[in-house]
Design an enzyme around this catalytic site. Structure first.
Site, PDB file in Angstrom:
ATOM      1  N   ASP A 172       1.026  -1.056   0.092  1.00 45.87           N
ATOM      2  CA  ASP A 172       0.030   0.072   0.035  1.00 45.87           C
ATOM      3  C   ASP A 172       0.871   1.230  -0.099  1.00 45.87           C
ATOM      4  O   ASP A 172       2.195   1.315   0.340  1.00 45.87           O
ATOM      5  CB  ASP A 172      -1.043   0.034   1.065  1.00 45.87           C
ATOM      6  CG  ASP A 172      -2.205   0.755   1.054  1.00 45.87           C
ATOM      7  OD1 ASP A 172      -2.210   1.566   0.082  1.00 45.87           O
ATOM      8  OD2 ASP A 172      -3.208   0.388   1.521  1.00 45.87           O
ATOM      9  N   GLU A 220     -17.632   9.403   5.504  1.00 49.93           N
ATOM     10  CA  GLU A 220     -16.887   8.255   5.671  1.00 49.93           C
ATOM     11  C   GLU A 220     -15.991   8.110   4.311  1.00 49.93           C
ATOM     12  O   GLU A 220     -16.354   8.026   3.473  1.00 49.93           O
ATOM     13  CB  GLU A 220     -17.868   7.138   5.770  1.00 49.93           C
ATOM     14  CG  GLU A 220     -19.046   7.028   4.434  1.00 49.93           C
ATOM     15  CD  GLU A 220     -19.991   6.018   4.482  1.00 49.93           C
ATOM     16  OE1 GLU A 220     -19.853   5.361   5.479  1.00 49.93           O
ATOM     17  OE2 GLU A 220     -21.136   5.991   3.745  1.00 49.93           O
TER      18      GLU A 220
END
Length: 714
Positions: free
Chosen positions: A245, A457
């Site tokens: 990542d 979110e």
């Protein structure tokens, strides 16, 4: 002609030859996501970092589909593959155009870091809407079909390379992900967190796997011997490449403290088989080789894997040999793709409540509609995160206005801010409530549009996250939204609540007081058109919940607790507000003639789905298995099939189970089929009491017996 240019050799042979010709420095700089050109070898610059969660993202115009959680709600494997086929067509088309004009920038390659097959174990997680929900089986099935649609069916070349992320135990909290250690039992690891990744590797042949930011059981995921060596490449025989990542490897020494410095961090990641660094820290591999803690052949192994991927994409072959090079730019966001987008949006909508059949609305009996709420005209609530740019956006307000035309007056009020207590800085709090009352007074029916968007979110660091880090602090409608709903209820007017969110909200008040509720997720750029058509009965809702809607956050364990105990429908003890797998229709489906026939190690299940209503529709046959053993999970989804049935029609649906579908993992992580009884539930929902109460239907229960214990080979 050099061996790496010989198209009669395998891609692996050619990649090995190419890598062997590179200097150490050239090899190292091929392991960065922005890989440099090597002109003397004919290697073009290439950027591995591209996103395509629900459409080609961050690279200009593309078809923007419903967010992944909405695609999951379709429970439709064929549709997900079709959507991925559109995404990969547009990815190729854009790549072909960008290459033509010498554009090798970020987000302009063919290695797309999607899908996200993490398990949405806790509704507070901000990135949950990137996933296919809380269930390992549903996630596996949709992940496999998404990858197949992305990578294509050509025998030699991949259309694009898909990536299963984030391997393997990762679902929040966002604000501590760079230092967090997810502690999981072998049982939960094998039963919940690994199955989707295994399916992506073993069934779909996914080309790329991305590691997670966090540690799992003490090991940094992007340098984990257990995950990368033992399981991924050992057990599952993964042949593609692994990427970190972004900037995750520097976390090893900065936050996880598993290494002392950058050189040790890159050595750990490379030695454990992390081939590509999203970021630039792998430049330190030169020092690592110099210090003798990484061998040059280990780096060369990584480069071979990376070059194999690029060769599979046809980047080193004669252009006319690669079929996907003929995909032209004019397919991008074309009318055909918009139709697929609208279909996906319609199929994703879940009808949660429809008291006295308020829906669908009858256009002929309405003079004025009041569309009220912060998500009524909010483009951001259409798209979620990791999004592209659509050529046209249709909000719910716009969809209703278009559908109503000149026949119905459509009045609008934002009602309140999405999460703040007033709309205008200088105004008093609740500065739109009088407008809400005025619009309601004029309206025959009210469409209340509430929920969240990606500013509330999302991922840690996303621009504009109002809540800490993108995770939700609770499951409530934020700001004044519920207060606005109460004002609307007081008017006595018929109300339809449309919730746009990427996760479950505790809409208890709405469930008790509002007659009709639609969950629309983040429905994509054309979502407003699709929702308007459903409101007025052009289509019957067919979506099912891919997550549990809880009544309160209090019934959940701590967010940082990765044990599955009391999480998701598979392990929860309390009754849900709306259960996983639940969704109503405008038409009347019945399930009958449910049978389970044993054929050796296989179990063939059939049922009749009859549409006894007056509208065409689609329904999902759901098959759950429950082991009748102490300590066993609740029933678990093990088969599904979406079918369209005309009004008055019937479909015979068949699915199958294998012995492995009855087995459970023990505490050592071994899959054991224990002697005894197992309940197979066949129907259109879970067999829990809440689903039965909401649907008025009880799935058929059929008992299957096994005579002896048996370990299932993986």
């Amino acid at each position: 002609m050099e061996r790496y240019q010989d198209e009669t050799l395998t891609f692996e042979e050619r990649a090995a030859d190419l890598a062997s010709r590179m200097t150490l420095e050239e090899k190292v700089y091929q392991t960065l996501h922005g890989a440099a050109a090597i002109e003397r070898l004919g290697v073009k610059a290439y950027n591995y970092w591209n996103e395509a969660l629900h459409g080609v993202a961050r690279a200009g115009v593309a078809t923007v589909f419903p967010q992944a959680i909405g695609l999951a709600a379709t429970f439709d494997e064929d549709l997900v593959e079709e959507v991925a086929g559109v995404i990969s067509d547009e990815g190729r088309a854009k790549f072909n155009a960008q290459q033509k004009y010498g554009d090798y920038d970020i987000y302009k390659g063919l290695t797309f870091w999607s899908p996200n097959v993490n398990i949405f174990r806790d509704p507070r997680w901000g990135r949950g809407h990137e996933t296919y929900g809380e269930d390992p089986y549903l996630t596996s099935r949709l992940g496999v079909r998404f990858i197949e649609g992305m990578q294509g069916k050509d025998e030699k070349y991949m259309k694009v390379a898909a990536c299963a992320k984030h391997f393997a135990v990762h679902s929040g909290p966002e604000d501590i992900r760079h230092s967090f250690n997810a502690e999981v039992s072998q049982q939960d690891m094998r039963e919940t967190y690994l199955p989707a990744f295994k399916a992506c590797v073993k069934e779909a042949g996914v080309e790329v796997v991305m590691g997670a930011y966090n540690r799992t059981n003490g090991e940094a995921c992007c340098g984990s011997k257990t995950l990368l060596e033992d399981i991924l490449r050992g057990e599952w025989q993964f042949k593609g490449h692994v990427t970190s990542d972004c900037w995750a490897i520097k976390d090893f020494h900065e936050y996880h403290m598993v290494t002392a410095n950058a050189v040790e961090s890159v050595a750990l990641a490379m030695n454990m088989g992390c081939d590509l660094n999203c970021g630039n820290i792998y430049g330190n591999l030169l020092k690592a080789v110099e210090q003798g803690i990484v061998k040059e052949e280990t780096i060369e192994r990584a480069v071979v894997r990376l070059m194999t991927t690029r060769m599979k994409l046809g980047l080193f072959d004669a252009p006319e040999k690669v079929p996907y090079n003929t995909i032209n730019y004019d397919v991008v966001d074309c009318p055909k793709h918009k139709k697929v987008n609208e279909k996906a949006a319609r199929k994703s909508v879940v009808l949660l409540k429809n008291e006295k059949q308020l829906l669908p609305l009858n256009k002929d009996k309405i003079n004025t509609i009041g569309v009220i709420g912060p998500n009524a005209n909010n483009r951001k609530a259409l798209i979620g995160n990791y999004e592209g740019t659509a050529s046209e956006y249709i909000t719910i307000l716009e969809g209703i206005q278009r559908y109503a035309g000149d026949d119905i007056r459509v009045m609008f009020s934002e009602g309140c801010h999405l999460c703040k207590n007033k709309m205008q800085v200088l105004a008093q709090e609740r500065d739109r409530l009088s407008e809400v009352r005025a619009v309601a007074d004029c309206s025959d029916v009210i469409i209340a549009c509430m929920g969240l968007d990606a500013s509330l979110e999302g991922e840690e660091g996303d621009e504009g996250n109002e809540f800490a880090s993108g995770d939700k602090p609770n499951l409530n409608l934020p700001g004044l939204q519920e207060e606005v709903l109460k004002v609307l209820v007081e008017t006595g007017k018929p109300i339809v609540l449309v919730v746009l969110s990427g996760s479950a909200l505790a809409i208890n008040y709405a469930d008790e007081n509002i007659p009709a509720i639609l969950q629309g997720w983040y429905p994509g750029a054309r979502g407003g058109k699709a929702i308007a058509e459903i409101l007025f009965g052009e289509y019957s809702p067919e979506g099912k919940l891919p997550v549990t809607f809880y009544r309160t956050v209090e019934e959940l364990p701590e967010f940082t607790d990765y044990s599955m105990k009391n999480r998701t429908y598979r392990y929860m003890k309390k009754e849900a507000l709306y259960p996983f797998g639940y969704g109503l229709s405008y038409t009347e489906f019945t399930c009958s003639h449910e049978t389970v026939e044993r054929d050796g190690d296989k179990f063939n299940i059939s049922a009749h789905l009859s549409n006894e209503g007056k509208m065409d529709g689609a329904e999902t046959l759901q098959v759950y298995v429950k082991a009748c053993q102490d300590g066993a999970p609740n029933w678990q989804l093990k088969a599904l099939k979406k079918v369209a049935v005309k009004a008055g029609g019937k479909a015979e649906v068949t699915v199958s189970l294998e012995e492995a579908d009855f087995a459970l993992y023990n505490e050592e992580g071994r899959k054991i089929l224990k002697a005894g009884d197992y309940e197979v539930y066949v129907g259109t929902s879970q067999p829990d009491t809440r689903s039965v109460a909401l649907t008025g239907r009880t799935p058929a229960k059929i008992t299957v017996h096994f005579d002896e214990d048996k370990e299932i080979a993986e």
